[in-house]
Design an enzyme around this catalytic site. Structure first.
Site: not given
Length: 312
Positions: A140, A303
């Site tokens: 990420d 998330r």
């Protein structure tokens, strides 16, 4: 006197395979850095899910505030297993954020849809929804100067089949690189940019306004973990564009080889979600892959990401 002659050595036909592929064979699978002490856990039970990566944590209620001792043990487990799984937590969004804040400030991502707070990224996938970051191995936000330390993901709605997530141990990936490849990448830097990853599913008019906010950045091809000191491969197919100082064709060839390392099954753990499950992973040490194989059913995940440090 008897004279013996040895049998002729058989001659084999040419049997070379193409170079620069993923090596097929025995792997070095060290879960801990060299010299690290393996200690028992007193406050919960970690149940290993794979050889080097992934443990289910039993006996912890994430909706409750963490004591200092529990936070320390969970952090030790995170460093050891790289991704932790907690079954049936059913956290509120506020509780999910509170848990993540035990590891630092939370980051926002203006390029992704949000939930009930700016720090919550919401992946709501039904038939026809924008695919975003599925079906691709990635770490990420490596396009940031300070990529995320980690992330806490909870499944709010789970399809009847499919929708698994896989994680890959990038320390194991580095350990198993051929010596000559390690010599080429140790000390090298690569450029990371948000555009390649997001251009897979967003039009140019959506991406253009963020070019000044997220300029290309350079990170080591091999970073050291700030807590364990372990070397880890730190390039990914979503955001890494080229290796600094290397001719483009050579850079592309080397990066393709490095990207392939996340595909090795021995470096992976695969998690089959149930509603209310939580995964907490070390974004510094892993890549992950969300499998989009559940159409026409819906999958909803939220998330929360924790801001990290500058890779070195």
């Amino acid at each position: 006197m008897t004279v013996t002659t040895s049998a002729p050595v058989p001659v084999l036909r040419d049997h070379r395979i193409p170079a620069d592929g993923v090596y097929e064979g025995v792997r070095v699978l060290d879960r801990l850095p060299t010299g690290a002490e393996e200690r028992p856990y007193e406050l919960f039970e970690p149940v290993p899910q794979a050889r080097t990566i992934g443990a289910e944590i039993r006996g912890v209620d994430l909706s409750r505030p963490l004591t200092d001792a529990l936070r320390e043990e969970l952090n030790r487990a995170l460093l050891e297993w790289k991704v932790l799984f907690f079954r049936g937590q059913h956290l509120t969004s506020a509780a999910q954020r509170a848990f993540a804040r035990n590891w630092g400030e939370l980051e926002t991502n203006p390029l992704l849809a949000t939930g009930d707070a700016d720090e919550v990224v919401r992946f709501d996938k039904a038939a026809g929804a924008t695919p975003t970051f599925e079906n691709v191995w990635h770490t990420d936000v490596t396009f940031r100067e300070r990529p995320a330390l980690g992330a806490v993901l909870q499944l709010r709605e789970v399809p009847p089949f499919g929708g698994d997530t896989l994680w890959a141990d990038m320390a194991a990936a580095y350990d198993n690189l051929p010596r000559e490849v390690r010599e080429r990448v140790d000390g090298a830097y690569a450029v990371h940019d948000y555009l390649p990853g997001f251009a897979r599913f967003y039009p140019a008019e959506r991406l253009a306004p963020f070019q000044e906010q997220f300029p290309p950045v350079q990170h080591p091809v091999v970073r050291r973990h700030p807590e364990t000191g372990r070397r880890m491969l730190f390039v990914n197919a979503s955001f890494t564009t080229h290796i600094v100082g290397m001719e483009r064709r050579e850079s592309d060839r080397l990066l393709r080889l490095l990207f392939q390392q996340a595909h090795v099954p021995e470096f992976q753990v695969r998690f089959r979600w149930q509603r209310g499950d939580v995964a907490f992973w070390d974004n510094r040490a892993t890549q992950h892959y969300a499998v989009n194989d559940y159409a026409p059913h819906r999958r909803v995940a939220e998330r929360v990401a924790i801001a990290g440090d500058r890779p070195f």
